[in-house]
Motif scaffolding. Structure first.
Motif, PDB file in Angstrom:
ATOM      1  N   VAL A  46     -11.795 -14.079   2.533  1.00 45.43           N
ATOM      2  CA  VAL A  46     -12.400 -15.254   1.907  1.00 45.43           C
ATOM      3  C   VAL A  46     -11.885 -15.421   0.485  1.00 45.43           C
ATOM      4  O   VAL A  46     -11.511 -16.528   0.064  1.00 45.43           O
ATOM      5  CB  VAL A  46     -13.936 -15.135   1.931  1.00 45.43           C
ATOM      6  CG1 VAL A  46     -14.579 -16.225   1.066  1.00 45.43           C
ATOM      7  CG2 VAL A  46     -14.460 -15.226   3.361  1.00 45.43           C
ATOM      8  N   PRO A  52     -11.824 -19.789   5.428  1.00 42.93           N
ATOM      9  CA  PRO A  52     -12.824 -20.570   4.685  1.00 42.93           C
ATOM     10  C   PRO A  52     -14.237 -20.063   4.968  1.00 42.93           C
ATOM     11  O   PRO A  52     -14.551 -19.618   6.074  1.00 42.93           O
ATOM     12  CB  PRO A  52     -12.633 -21.992   5.223  1.00 42.93           C
ATOM     13  CG  PRO A  52     -12.069 -21.800   6.595  1.00 42.93           C
ATOM     14  CD  PRO A  52     -11.229 -20.553   6.546  1.00 42.93           C
ATOM     15  N   ALA A  53     -15.074 -20.127   3.941  1.00 39.66           N
ATOM     16  CA  ALA A  53     -16.489 -19.782   4.078  1.00 39.66           C
ATOM     17  C   ALA A  53     -17.319 -21.022   3.805  1.00 39.66           C
ATOM     18  O   ALA A  53     -16.879 -21.939   3.097  1.00 39.66           O
ATOM     19  CB  ALA A  53     -16.861 -18.658   3.113  1.00 39.66           C
ATOM     20  N   LYS A  69     -18.144 -26.425   2.285  1.00 41.72           N
ATOM     21  CA  LYS A  69     -17.208 -25.321   2.081  1.00 41.72           C
ATOM     22  C   LYS A  69     -17.474 -24.629   0.742  1.00 41.72           C
ATOM     23  O   LYS A  69     -17.757 -25.279  -0.269  1.00 41.72           O
ATOM     24  CB  LYS A  69     -15.776 -25.852   2.139  1.00 41.72           C
ATOM     25  CG  LYS A  69     -14.724 -24.769   2.234  1.00 41.72           C
ATOM     26  CD  LYS A  69     -13.348 -25.386   2.455  1.00 41.72           C
ATOM     27  CE  LYS A  69     -12.273 -24.327   2.525  1.00 41.72           C
ATOM     28  NZ  LYS A  69     -10.932 -24.927   2.741  1.00 41.72           N
ATOM     29  N   VAL A  72     -14.704 -20.453  -3.965  1.00 39.58           N
ATOM     30  CA  VAL A  72     -14.704 -18.998  -4.109  1.00 39.58           C
ATOM     31  C   VAL A  72     -15.094 -18.565  -5.516  1.00 39.58           C
ATOM     32  O   VAL A  72     -15.926 -17.660  -5.693  1.00 39.58           O
ATOM     33  CB  VAL A  72     -13.326 -18.426  -3.722  1.00 39.58           C
ATOM     34  CG1 VAL A  72     -13.291 -16.911  -3.954  1.00 39.58           C
ATOM     35  CG2 VAL A  72     -13.013 -18.739  -2.269  1.00 39.58           C
ATOM     36  N   ILE A 147     -19.144 -18.019   8.319  1.00 40.85           N
ATOM     37  CA  ILE A 147     -17.746 -18.255   8.686  1.00 40.85           C
ATOM     38  C   ILE A 147     -17.675 -18.519  10.180  1.00 40.85           C
ATOM     39  O   ILE A 147     -18.460 -17.962  10.963  1.00 40.85           O
ATOM     40  CB  ILE A 147     -16.819 -17.065   8.301  1.00 40.85           C
ATOM     41  CG1 ILE A 147     -17.275 -15.793   8.990  1.00 40.85           C
ATOM     42  CG2 ILE A 147     -16.743 -16.887   6.808  1.00 40.85           C
ATOM     43  CD1 ILE A 147     -16.286 -14.642   8.820  1.00 40.85           C
TER      44      ILE A 147
END
Length: 299
Positions: A46, A52-53, A69, A72, A147
């Protein structure tokens, strides 16, 4: 998973990674060479942007829309994870990854019947690591992000796991572990219109455990029912009984049963006839002897 299926039920499970059955996902809690646990592996994917998280919302439902989304850098700042940034790239040292504190995972599991292949399948569709405070056991668990399993499945097939203390060979991958359903997790929610978790409706531990068992039994019954043909019923007799309000008549005895009854009756009749014949013979022989004696006396 095929989009067009005739039956599907989505459930959410909570995996306790401290249980022996789930231990392959938790250990080692600190990376040792190429060995790392599931959260460390996913966390690095990630942070590097390879997977993608998505936000964990207050209602607990997952949403894989672009608007949900995770950014980060904002995510790392919000949870207080130390990181370094160089040339637009974020890096987190192994010592700063809270691998030991993620002792739970939430998973979304889809149970469905695929009519094209005539198979019943169970498939994990989403993962969510849950952070626990090791210094405050009363603190609420903190789910980090969702996820999609499809996004990470290719990477999980490269993560070796040691599945047993008796066999130290890493002969399994994390993808195998989930595909073969080797995990042990309690149901905490089913997919429903209200988005409610089971604990909202079942407040005591005993009631919650009973409901969890009931859902598990429903899934097992559906799977078994696919391959079990129902017994045909006598619809004519049942319709007649419904119209008259009486119970359907018992089925007529089979021909073999009738034959046995006839033979038994015949044997009883033969025995009775033979007994009567013997009685007549004894009676006849007993009466003839005195008459012969009387004739000899007259002479």
């Amino acid at each position: 998973m095929p989009e067009e299926v005739v039956w599907r039920r989505d459930i959410y499970r909570q995996l306790d990674l401290t249980l022996d059955k789930n231990a392959p996902l938790y250990y080692p809690t600190e990376p040792r060479g190429k060995e790392q646990n599931l959260f460390t592996y996913i966390f690095r994917l990630v942070v590097s942007g390879r997977v993608p998280a998505y936000q964990y919302k207050l209602d607990g439902n997952e949403s894989f829309e672009a608007a949900d989304k995770v950014e980060v850098k904002e995510f790392l700042d919000r949870y207080g994870f130390y990181y370094e940034e160089a040339n637009g790239r974020l890096t987190v040292a192994a010592a700063d990854i809270p691998s030991a504190d993620v002792k739970r995972f939430y998973i979304k599991e889809s149970n469905y019947f695929d009519q094209r292949s005539a198979t019943y399948r169970t498939r994990v569709t989403a993962l969510c690591p849950v952070l626990l405070d090791e210094f405050d056991v009363s603190a609420a668990p903190r789910p980090l992000f969702w996820i999609k399993y499809d996004d990470v499945a290719g990477y999980l097939s490269r993560l070796p796991l040691m599945a047993s203390n008796l066999n130290n060979v890493t002969n399994m991958t994390a993808d195998d572990y989930f595909t073969l359903k080797l995990y042990d997790g309690k149901i905490y929610k089913t997919n429903n219109l209200q988005g409610r978790v089971l604990a909202n409706d079942f407040r005591t531990d005993s009631a919650l455990s009973q409901e969890q068992r009931r859902i598990e039994q429903e899934l097992e019954a559906f799977e078994q029912g696919i391959w079990t043909a129902p017994q045909p019923a006598d619809s004519t007799a049942q319709a007649s009984a419904d119209s008259t309000g009486t119970q359907p008549a018992a089925a007529a005895p089979s021909s073999s049963k009738k034959t046995r009854e006839k033979k038994s009756s015949s044997r009883r009749s033969s025995s009775a006839s033979a007994a009567a014949s013997q009685k007549r013979q004894r009676s006849s022989s007993g009466s003839s002897a005195p008459r012969a004696s009387a004739r000899r006396q007259r002479r």
